[in-house]
Enzyme design. Structure first.
Site, PDB file in Angstrom:
ATOM      1  CG  ASP A 143      -2.059   0.956   1.198  1.00  0.00           C
ATOM      2  OD1 ASP A 143      -1.771   2.147   0.988  1.00  0.00           O
ATOM      3  OD2 ASP A 143      -3.214   0.603   1.434  1.00  0.00           O
ATOM      4  N   GLY A 304      -7.618 -10.489   0.590  1.00  0.00           N
ATOM      5  CA  GLY A 304      -7.953  -9.109   0.297  1.00  0.00           C
ATOM      6  C   GLY A 304      -6.778  -8.178   0.508  1.00  0.00           C
ATOM      7  CG  HIS A 305      -5.964  -3.408   1.525  1.00  0.00           C
ATOM      8  ND1 HIS A 305      -5.402  -2.941   0.359  1.00  0.00           N
ATOM      9  CD2 HIS A 305      -5.593  -2.532   2.503  1.00  0.00           C
ATOM     10  CE1 HIS A 305      -4.731  -1.820   0.611  1.00  0.00           C
ATOM     11  NE2 HIS A 305      -4.821  -1.561   1.898  1.00  0.00           N
ATOM     12  CG  PHE A 306      -4.610  -5.057   5.856  1.00  0.00           C
ATOM     13  CD1 PHE A 306      -3.354  -4.473   5.882  1.00  0.00           C
ATOM     14  CD2 PHE A 306      -5.718  -4.225   5.974  1.00  0.00           C
ATOM     15  CE1 PHE A 306      -3.196  -3.102   6.015  1.00  0.00           C
ATOM     16  CE2 PHE A 306      -5.572  -2.852   6.117  1.00  0.00           C
ATOM     17  CZ  PHE A 306      -4.294  -2.282   6.139  1.00  0.00           C
TER      18      PHE A 306
END
Length: 329
Positions: A143, A304-306
């Site tokens: 990120d 997903g994102h994490f």
């Protein structure tokens, strides 16, 4: 004859007594074998350094002379996101995980007194690295950590021994998600109206969404994550810090060609581990790396994102193996 029987009886009694006396020792369980030697869990230190008058918190673990792994976190979290990975790498590697100013346990100066830009955050990390005497390191970028780490790489390309990329973008293809639409509007027009439109991105609903959406197994995700992060986001003045950073993210896009040139020119060993269901940095941002890093190893995960939160058991062995094969003291 009577004397013979008497002697035999006495001998039998004596033998029985001796046998009974010895029995507790004869029947005792064998001594337990020594327990297998297990390595002691690594000690993790929680330290603070002062950089340009700002206290910068960082986690450190592993042998002081081990190859360095620099962990660079994303939004809206901190080095807290690496809390479970650090002990798994610290057996052989010196692991450093800082919190950027405005995040985690680092100072959070008022946004009118400190430039919350990616250029300045990269400078802070660069100066911290200098204080710690790190001459060479593999960077784990995720990120926000991607543009911060890649800006650091442009400053010191000779220091980068490898890259671990997890949902961290460096290509236009990775910014096509609808998530970015209101942020892109703010990049073009820094009006208060457009800034206010981003307020929802620092609320509990969105913080929880980042941890749970698209996860292969939500039961693995500790609620402590969004409770911890949201408490820090809700500190007085922190919303403005985050909106400044969201607004400045657009400053990274013109550097994408420079980041890509760094990849092509230096060909650092690269491991890509990407949560394919991420709606912020979707899978479309992972594959373009192979244009410039054709030898990169890529693993697309059902996450997903994490991704570390539900795929640590898959990612940690991949990461450790990658480091073992590519790094030497």
């Amino acid at each position: 004859m009577t004397r013979l029987f008497t002697s035999l009886a006495l001998a039998a009694v004596t033998l029985s007594t001796a046998t009974l006396a010895a029995a507790p020792h004869a029947l005792a369980a064998p001594a337990p074998k020594a327990a297998a030697t297990r390595p002691a869990p690594p000690v993790i230190h929680y330290r603070t350094a002062t950089v340009d008058g700002v206290k910068v918190f960082y986690r450190e673990a592993g042998p002081a002379d081990g190859p360095v792994v620099l962990l660079l976190h994303g939004f809206p979290t901190s080095s807290h996101m690496f809390r479970d990975l650090i002990p798994l790498l610290a057996d052989k590697y010196r692991v450093i995980a800082p919190d950027y100013p405005g995040y985690g346990q680092s100072d959070a100066p008022d946004h009118t007194q400190f430039a919350y830009t990616f250029a300045n955050q990269a400078d802070i990390v660069d100066k911290l690295v200098g204080q710690l005497g790190l001459k060479r390191y593999t960077m784990y970028v995720m990120d926000y950590g991607a543009p911060i780490g890649y800006r650091l790489a442009l400053k010191h390309p000779e220091r980068v021994s490898g890259l671990i990329v997890q949902n961290g973008n460096a290509y236009d293809e990775g910014l096509q998600s609808p998530f970015w639409d209101p942020i892109k509007v703010y990049w073009k027009d820094r009006s208060q109206k457009n800034r206010d439109a981003l307020n929802g991105l620092v609320t509990l609903d969105i913080t929880k969404f980042q941890y749970t959406d698209g996860m292969g197994d939500v039961s693995r995700i500790s609620p402590d994550n969004w409770v911890h992060d949201q408490a820090l986001l809700d500190r007085p003045g922190n919303r403005d810090i985050q909106l400044d950073m969201l607004g400045d993210y657009g400053s990274n896009v013109p550097f994408y060609p420079d980041f890509q040139k760094f990849f092509r020119d230096n060909q650092p060993p690269t491991l890509i581990v990407w949560g394919k269901n991420d709606k912020i940095f979707p899978e479309e941002g992972a594959h373009p790396y192979l244009r410039d890093l054709p030898k990169a190893e890529i693993h697309i995960l059902d996450s997903g994102h994490f991704a570390l939160e539900d795929r640590l058991t898959e990612m940690a062995p991949l990461i450790h193996d990658f480091l073992d094969r590519n790094l030497k003291k």
